[in-house]
Design a protein around this motif. Structure first.
Motif, PDB file in Angstrom:
ATOM      1  N   PRO A 102       0.808  -1.229   0.000  1.00  0.00           N
ATOM      2  CA  PRO A 102       0.000   0.000   0.000  1.00  0.00           C
ATOM      3  C   PRO A 102       0.837   1.273   0.000  1.00  0.00           C
ATOM      4  N   ARG A 106       1.036   4.557  -2.699  1.00  0.00           N
ATOM      5  CA  ARG A 106       0.948   5.981  -2.342  1.00  0.00           C
ATOM      6  C   ARG A 106       2.152   6.756  -2.873  1.00  0.00           C
ATOM      7  N   ASP A 121      -4.489   2.603  -7.855  1.00  0.00           N
ATOM      8  CA  ASP A 121      -4.097   1.228  -7.540  1.00  0.00           C
ATOM      9  C   ASP A 121      -5.375   0.393  -7.611  1.00  0.00           C
ATOM     10  N   GLY A 168      -3.620   3.779  -2.289  1.00  0.00           N
ATOM     11  CA  GLY A 168      -3.223   2.688  -1.407  1.00  0.00           C
ATOM     12  C   GLY A 168      -4.381   1.894  -0.848  1.00  0.00           C
ATOM     13  N   GLN A 171      -4.966  -1.465  -2.464  1.00  0.00           N
ATOM     14  CA  GLN A 171      -3.997  -2.479  -2.031  1.00  0.00           C
ATOM     15  C   GLN A 171      -4.307  -2.986  -0.627  1.00  0.00           C
ATOM     16  N   VAL A 172      -4.836  -2.132   0.230  1.00  0.00           N
ATOM     17  CA  VAL A 172      -5.261  -2.598   1.555  1.00  0.00           C
ATOM     18  C   VAL A 172      -6.386  -3.627   1.399  1.00  0.00           C
ATOM     19  N   CYS A 175      -4.936  -6.881   0.362  1.00  0.00           N
ATOM     20  CA  CYS A 175      -4.338  -7.587   1.502  1.00  0.00           C
ATOM     21  C   CYS A 175      -5.407  -8.380   2.252  1.00  0.00           C
TER      22      CYS A 175
END
Length: 290
Positions: A102, A106, A121, A168, A171-172, A175
């Motif tokens: 993440p 950024r 992203d 970001g 991407q979190v 995860c």
């Protein structure tokens, strides 16, 4: 403004190639680059323009996609020598479909913002089958305006696309996705082994529970692979290991313990050490074999 665009695309593997082909078939002008020229040939046959660098692919492009393996690859394609940033005009949008850290997303977004280029992203879930069928799920982070501009392209390649938050955030979400998949694969492997030991066939158990609360995409797809001991990849084990390490590192960075992710990582490392890195990530189930 025309609804057809010049689009650059780098990352033509088992996910990227079919996803890019949907954009091409939808009538967009596609400019592609790959380190191996042969990787571009199937798309060139459909009308894409092969290029000698990411920068060349990005010439005149409104959108530039990346679908590569890891954070350094994205950084190289977007910001490195011969990368997208050398050619993209102000107002263009970079969309990264890779899974990276993440914070890296950024940082890339900030570097591009200095050039008045937006960054989304947009990691995906759905594997090779989803890429081929055009049913990928996009988890997006970035500015609302850039997301809205790219949404028609997400609709071509996927069945859902959600703006989770700022840079970001996609991407979190990825995860979280990878932790949940890994934990569920582990649960399927453990419970099916128990069923066998108790004299019950896992295939019938899967059929019996599929319509209840335990039903899931993992039970539908990965459990079938585990039962049949057939791990032709939809998403390779070595890539899921990379992803789960990113998730664990992100969790550690904010002080959260993720023991299920740690357990899945250990099982992936075991089976990859046995030579299964190119198999589907559900091969982690074999870590339970006697």
């Amino acid at each position: 403004m025309s609804d057809k665009h010049v689009i650059a695309y780098v990352g033509l593997g088992i996910m990227g190639r079919p996803a890019a082909s949907h954009l091409l078939r939808a009538g967009h002008e596609l400019r592609v680059y790959a380190r191996r020229p042969e990787a571009m040939e199937p798309l060139a046959e459909l009308g894409a323009t092969p290029c000698k660098s990411a920068a060349e692919a990005a010439e005149g492009a409104r959108f530039a996609f990346t679908n590569v393996s890891d954070t350094p690859d994205v950084e190289e394609v977007v910001l490195g020598p011969g990368g997208y940033a050398e050619s993209l005009a102000a107002g263009s949008v970079v969309v990264d479909m890779s899974t990276i850290a993440p914070q890296a997303a950024r940082d890339i977004a900030a570097a591009l913002a200095a050039k008045d280029v937006a960054f989304i992203d947009a990691p995906v879930s759905g594997g090779q089958a989803g890429a081929e069928a055009g049913t990928l799920a996009f988890m997006c982070g970035g500015a609302e305006e850039a997301f809205a501009a790219a949404s028609p392209l997400f609709e071509i390649m996927g069945s859902s696309h959600v703006l989770v938050g700022g840079s970001g955030a996609g991407q979190v979400a990825k995860c979280v996705n990878q932790i949940l998949i890994g934990a569920t694969v582990d649960a399927v492997a453990e419970s099916f082994k128990m069923a066998r030991r108790l004299g019950v066939e896992p295939a019938k158990v899967r059929e019996a529970i599929a319509g209840g609360f335990a039903g899931s995409k993992v039970l539908e797809v990965h459990a079938k692979r585990i039962i049949e001991d057939d791990y032709v990849p939809g998403f390779k084990a070595r890539l899921h290991l990379k992803d789960i390490k990113i998730a664990i590192e992100a969790a550690r960075g904010c002080g959260v313990e993720v023991p299920s992710a740690e357990e899945f990582r250990a099982r992936l490392e075991k089976v990859i050490g046995q030579g299964h890195g190119e198999d589907d990530s559900s091969v982690a189930a074999k870590a339970l074999d006697d």
